[in-house]
Design a protein around this motif. Structure first.
Motif, PDB file in Angstrom:
ATOM      1  N   GLY A 195     -43.564 -72.570  -9.724  1.00 37.67           N
ATOM      2  CA  GLY A 195     -43.960 -72.715  -8.922  1.00 37.67           C
ATOM      3  C   GLY A 195     -44.277 -74.604  -8.390  1.00 37.67           C
ATOM      4  O   GLY A 195     -44.628 -74.759  -7.677  1.00 37.67           O
ATOM      5  N   ARG A 196     -43.596 -75.825  -9.491  1.00 37.29           N
ATOM      6  CA  ARG A 196     -43.871 -76.577  -8.928  1.00 37.29           C
ATOM      7  C   ARG A 196     -41.788 -76.905  -8.941  1.00 37.29           C
ATOM      8  O   ARG A 196     -41.532 -78.195  -9.173  1.00 37.29           O
ATOM      9  CB  ARG A 196     -43.898 -77.559  -9.773  1.00 37.29           C
ATOM     10  CG  ARG A 196     -45.909 -76.881 -10.534  1.00 37.29           C
ATOM     11  CD  ARG A 196     -46.265 -76.702  -9.665  1.00 37.29           C
ATOM     12  NE  ARG A 196     -46.271 -78.188  -8.861  1.00 37.29           N
ATOM     13  CZ  ARG A 196     -47.553 -79.078  -9.240  1.00 37.29           C
ATOM     14  NH1 ARG A 196     -48.585 -78.240 -10.201  1.00 37.29           N
ATOM     15  NH2 ARG A 196     -48.816 -79.929  -8.932  1.00 37.29           N
ATOM     16  N   ILE A 206     -37.117 -67.105  -6.490  1.00 34.74           N
ATOM     17  CA  ILE A 206     -38.075 -67.380  -5.942  1.00 34.74           C
ATOM     18  C   ILE A 206     -39.013 -66.156  -6.497  1.00 34.74           C
ATOM     19  O   ILE A 206     -39.770 -65.889  -6.030  1.00 34.74           O
ATOM     20  CB  ILE A 206     -37.102 -67.169  -4.742  1.00 34.74           C
ATOM     21  CG1 ILE A 206     -36.290 -68.295  -4.206  1.00 34.74           C
ATOM     22  CG2 ILE A 206     -38.121 -66.606  -2.916  1.00 34.74           C
ATOM     23  CD1 ILE A 206     -35.278 -68.463  -2.676  1.00 34.74           C
ATOM     24  N   ARG A 248     -41.078 -72.648  -5.837  1.00 28.09           N
ATOM     25  CA  ARG A 248     -42.289 -72.825  -4.132  1.00 28.09           C
ATOM     26  C   ARG A 248     -41.440 -72.864  -2.630  1.00 28.09           C
ATOM     27  O   ARG A 248     -41.753 -71.662  -2.419  1.00 28.09           O
ATOM     28  CB  ARG A 248     -42.663 -74.171  -5.120  1.00 28.09           C
ATOM     29  CG  ARG A 248     -44.499 -73.708  -3.890  1.00 28.09           C
ATOM     30  CD  ARG A 248     -44.682 -75.538  -3.910  1.00 28.09           C
ATOM     31  NE  ARG A 248     -46.334 -75.449  -3.359  1.00 28.09           N
ATOM     32  CZ  ARG A 248     -46.666 -75.513  -4.019  1.00 28.09           C
ATOM     33  NH1 ARG A 248     -47.113 -75.730  -5.377  1.00 28.09           N
ATOM     34  NH2 ARG A 248     -47.805 -76.465  -3.522  1.00 28.09           N
ATOM     35  N   GLN A 249     -40.314 -74.115  -2.532  1.00 28.88           N
ATOM     36  CA  GLN A 249     -39.894 -73.929  -1.435  1.00 28.88           C
ATOM     37  C   GLN A 249     -38.530 -74.184  -1.066  1.00 28.88           C
ATOM     38  O   GLN A 249     -38.272 -74.718  -2.484  1.00 28.88           O
ATOM     39  CB  GLN A 249     -41.002 -74.587  -0.812  1.00 28.88           C
ATOM     40  CG  GLN A 249     -41.709 -73.650  -0.184  1.00 28.88           C
ATOM     41  CD  GLN A 249     -42.858 -75.025   0.752  1.00 28.88           C
ATOM     42  OE1 GLN A 249     -43.284 -75.529   0.491  1.00 28.88           O
ATOM     43  NE2 GLN A 249     -43.233 -74.068   2.012  1.00 28.88           N
ATOM     44  N   VAL A 250     -38.076 -73.003  -0.575  1.00 32.03           N
ATOM     45  CA  VAL A 250     -36.589 -74.102  -0.109  1.00 32.03           C
ATOM     46  C   VAL A 250     -36.518 -74.868   1.073  1.00 32.03           C
ATOM     47  O   VAL A 250     -36.482 -74.544   1.821  1.00 32.03           O
ATOM     48  CB  VAL A 250     -35.519 -72.703  -0.032  1.00 32.03           C
ATOM     49  CG1 VAL A 250     -34.304 -73.076   0.246  1.00 32.03           C
ATOM     50  CG2 VAL A 250     -35.768 -71.897  -0.855  1.00 32.03           C
ATOM     51  N   LYS A 251     -36.510 -76.370   0.844  1.00 33.10           N
ATOM     52  CA  LYS A 251     -36.852 -76.901   2.041  1.00 33.10           C
ATOM     53  C   LYS A 251     -35.377 -77.195   2.173  1.00 33.10           C
ATOM     54  O   LYS A 251     -34.613 -78.021   1.612  1.00 33.10           O
ATOM     55  CB  LYS A 251     -37.345 -77.767   1.418  1.00 33.10           C
ATOM     56  CG  LYS A 251     -38.665 -77.239   1.916  1.00 33.10           C
ATOM     57  CD  LYS A 251     -39.866 -78.280   1.197  1.00 33.10           C
ATOM     58  CE  LYS A 251     -40.945 -77.879   2.782  1.00 33.10           C
ATOM     59  NZ  LYS A 251     -41.707 -78.753   2.547  1.00 33.10           N
ATOM     60  N   ASP A 253     -47.006 -81.386  -5.258  1.00 33.74           N
ATOM     61  CA  ASP A 253     -46.494 -79.776  -4.879  1.00 33.74           C
ATOM     62  C   ASP A 253     -45.468 -79.934  -6.323  1.00 33.74           C
ATOM     63  O   ASP A 253     -45.322 -78.635  -6.606  1.00 33.74           O
ATOM     64  CB  ASP A 253     -46.541 -79.694  -3.742  1.00 33.74           C
ATOM     65  CG  ASP A 253     -47.811 -79.413  -2.827  1.00 33.74           C
ATOM     66  OD1 ASP A 253     -48.231 -80.174  -3.247  1.00 33.74           O
ATOM     67  OD2 ASP A 253     -47.592 -78.662  -1.454  1.00 33.74           O
TER      68      ASP A 253
END
Lengths: 314, 412
Positions: free
Chosen positions: B218-219, B261, B267-270, B282
């Motif tokens: 998650g990090r 994922i 945690r995120q794709v950015k 985060d």
């Protein structure tokens, strides 16, 4: 219904020569062209800024991609398969978007109504307080939508105050987080569309006749009964307008989901349309999705108006 | 072109485009609408309308644009944010001021580009219609540069006006998307690799697979730029990304991505905004761009370490190109030539911290900041460059399919 007295008074104003009946006059007005001319500008604006784009959108959604075509190259066609493809791939995202929008609308109502009630009814007559509170409620929304959402990312971040407290009191597990969750997305939606809920309700409650509340009390209704039997029913037009103004933009929003969501189970339809249009360069697919979204929202709103609608919106 | 075109035209690109169109007597209704440019509706109508004609429209009109650089001493340049030396106190770009002093050409610099896809979406319709987009130089990443060159959205460069092109690093002189550098010139290059927070993850990382360690659950953030994230994942799978791979290799990598994922590891794709997640804490580690880490470290007490994974990282470049219908091509070429002077290139590199494509910039750096001469992220060693790979060119068909699969696996 206008009273007979009123009607005769109006007739007097028309002057003595005019002895035609009310019905004749109405018929004449209907025949008259003036009304028709008056709506032309409005219709023109609608045609240019609504009908034309919708037709373009509809046309584009049926374009086809010829084999071996260059990126962004599509040819006019009647490719209804585009709709089947995007519905098959994204029906879950549509459901999720409407669910998130619904939860956010209910939450905004639960938060916005008491706020509007406080300012409009409880503080009536204290104009300074009312003014200050209204400004405080609206001021955050003078800043950019994106910035406000970014701020929530900071507030809800893993090292931020909210998560730290929630972890300390064991509401969140030690490795739990709030950003990049559905919860954060719904919070963002609720917060960002709150003014659209609050202001119509405020505008409505502001005109509420408090004598009615007194009368209700005189008839031995408890404050709670008064609220549910008098205040709430009278404010329904405001609630109705507020829910529509919140739900419609929330369903199509993508900023909140993009900034506060994750890539697993929070995607909203606006994000998908954005990625189909810009990233994949699938203009027909993106157009089909937009068109479906529009039709679905329209259908939902129609059902809502039929079921709960009041004649007087504001 | 006729004499009419020599007359000074209004600066506003939309108005200018309209006049030029009218002069060419090609004024179809659709083009008139597209000429209104800034109006979103018109642009959208045009986007749909010209879709069928593809890039050919651009090519045919490109030849018709007269170069008015002699009389019009301006050049308009669209670039990415934080990508040119900027003086915070004087509020100016020192190298641009120097350029103006030397040549009398005023550069209108705009940080207009915040994504290849979004910028393409914004200007595609006008470029396809062969119109001036109000920018003479556009700066796009290799694969997008390849797309706009192929579609005829750029003008061929006159190398005689760019003598300093001899300073272009050997490895960049011939690229598959633009053989012989006919239409483009490298602005800056950089790596995509992995990075981690040194205090929060003292163990450190060596490979992309290390990102999937359970203690990082998650990090992790990864980039939404398909070629970088998928490139690193494929390299980690032992694939040579510069040639010879296909659907199977790509699918194997999307499987890894989807899995990480789905189980919450990623945690995120950015895009660019991953930096904020690193700074807020985060994200502890992830797939990142090299220059960002240098800049972030500079502003946040050296918290992160950039690593080119053992299996290799990706090497990308952003490229300067002259937009089709730009009437100031020789001004643009002069500007490109200027930035290929080693001293000027060193000045830029000292600020942007990406890899300079200019030979001699390293030596010129000695006068500016000798410490940076040894920064491997600005002047990479041979062994670093050997670990950096270029994602192979994709056909239009492949690009659409792979993009679609990638977007699906990142839930968008």
């Amino acid at each position: 219904m206008t009273s007979t007295v009123e009607r005769s008074r109006r007739r007097k104003n028309r002057g003595p020569q005019d002895l035609r009946s009310e019905e004749e006059l109405v018929a004449e007005r209907r025949k008259g062209r003036v009304g028709l001319y008056l709506i032309i500008p409005g219709m023109a604006v609608l045609a240019l800024f609504f009908a034309a784009p919708v037709m373009v959108l509809l046309g584009m959604s049926l374009y086809a991609r010829p084999p071996g075509a260059e990126i962004g190259e599509f040819v006019p066609a009647l490719e209804f398969g585009n709709y089947a493809t995007v519905v098959g791939a994204y029906w879950e995202v549509f459901l999720r978007s409407f669910l998130f929008a619904l939860i956010a609308t209910v939450a905004a109502l639960l938060i916005g109504y008491p706020m509007a009630y406080l300012v409009a009814v409880r503080l009536r007559g204290r104009q300074l307080m009312q003014g200050i509170l209204l400004v405080l409620l609206i001021a955050p929304f003078f800043s950019s939508f994106i910035l406000r959402t970014q701020a929530w990312k900071q507030i809800l971040s893993d090292e931020g105050p909210v998560v730290t407290v929630l972890r300390a009191i064991a509401i969140l597990p030690a490795d739990g987080h709030l950003t990049a969750t559905a919860f954060a997305v719904v919070c963002g939606l609720t917060y960002n569309f709150l003014p659209f809920m609050m202001l119509p309700i405020y505008a409505n409650l502001d005109r509420l006749d408090t004598n009615l509340l007194e009368a209700s009390g005189d008839l031995y209704a408890s404050p709670l009964t008064t609220f549910f039997k008098v205040t709430l029913p009278l404010s329904m037009p405001g609630v109705f307008a507020g829910t529509l103004l919140t739900f419609i933009p929330a369903a199509g929003d993508y900023v909140n989901a993009a900034l506060l969501g994750n890539n697993r189970d929070t995607a909203m339809i606006g994000q998908i349309i954005d990625s189909r249009f810009f990233k994949v360069v699938d203009y027909p697919g993106a157009s089909a999705l937009s068109f479906i979204l529009m039709v679905l929202i329209l259908a939902l709103v129609m059902i809502y108006i039929k079921r709960f609608g009041t004649k007087e919106l504001f | 072109m006729s004499n009419q075109n020599q007359r000074e035209l209004p600066r506003d690109p939309a108005v200018r485009a309209l006049i030029q169109q009218a002069q060419r007597m090609q004024l179809s209704r659709r083009r008139l609408l597209a000429g209104a440019g800034g109006l979103g509706l018109a642009a959208f109508l045009a986007a749909c309308g010209t879709g069928g004609t593809g890039g050919n429209a651009g090519n045919s009109t490109a030849a018709a644009v007269a170069d008015m650089s002699e009389s019009d001493k301006n050049v308009f340049w669209a670039n990415w944010t934080l990508y040119l030396d900027y003086d915070d106190e004087a509020k100016n770009y020192p190298t641009l001021d120097e350029f103006a002093k030397r040549t009398g050409i005023k550069t209108h610099y705009a940080e207009d580009i915040d994504g290849n896809d979004s910028y393409y979406g914004k200007v595609q319709a006008q470029l396809a219609a062969g119109q001036d987009i109000g920018q003479d130089i556009i700066t796009l990443t290799d694969w997008m540069a390849g797309r706009v060159i192929r579609q005829g959205f750029t003008q061929e460069l006159d190398h005689a006006n760019i003598p300093n092109i001899k300073n272009l690093l050997t490895g960049l002189q011939d690229v598959d998307f633009d053989p012989g550098r006919k239409n483009s010139l490298t602005w800056q290059s950089g790596y995509a690799g992995i990075a981690y927070n040194k205090a929060k993850y003292p163990k450190g990382l060596r490979t992309v697979s290390d990102l999937w360690n359970p203690d990082l659950k998650g990090r992790i953030t990864v980039l939404d730029e398909m070629r970088d994230t998928m490139g690193l994942l494929m390299l980690d799978n032992g694939v040579d990304i510069s040639s010879g791979w296909g659907d199977t290799e790509f699918a194997a990598a999307t499987d890894v991505l989807s899995k990480q994922i789905a189980n919450g590891q990623i945690r995120q794709v950015k895009g660019n905004s991953y930096k904020e997640d690193f700074i807020s804490g985060d994200a502890i580690a992830g797939i990142v761009w090299s220059g960002d880490i240098t800049q972030m470290n500079f502003e946040n007490d050296d918290q992160w370490e950039f690593v080119l994974p053992d299996a290799g990282g990706t090497l990308w470049s952003d490229n300067l190109m002259v937009a089709v219908a730009s009437p100031r091509k020789s001004n643009a070429e002069k500007l490109m030539d200027y930035y290929y002077e080693p001293e000027v290139a060193a000045q830029v590199a000292a600020y942007v911290n990406f890899i300079s494509p200019v030979q001699g910039a390293k030596e010129a750096m000695e006068k500016i900041d000798p410490e940076l001469m040894n920064n491997p992220l600005i002047f990479p060693s041979e062994s670093d460059l050997a670990k950096a790979h270029v994602f192979r060119s994709l056909s239009a068909e492949e690009e659409t399919n792979f993009n679609s699969q990638f977007q699906t696996s990142i839930g968008a």
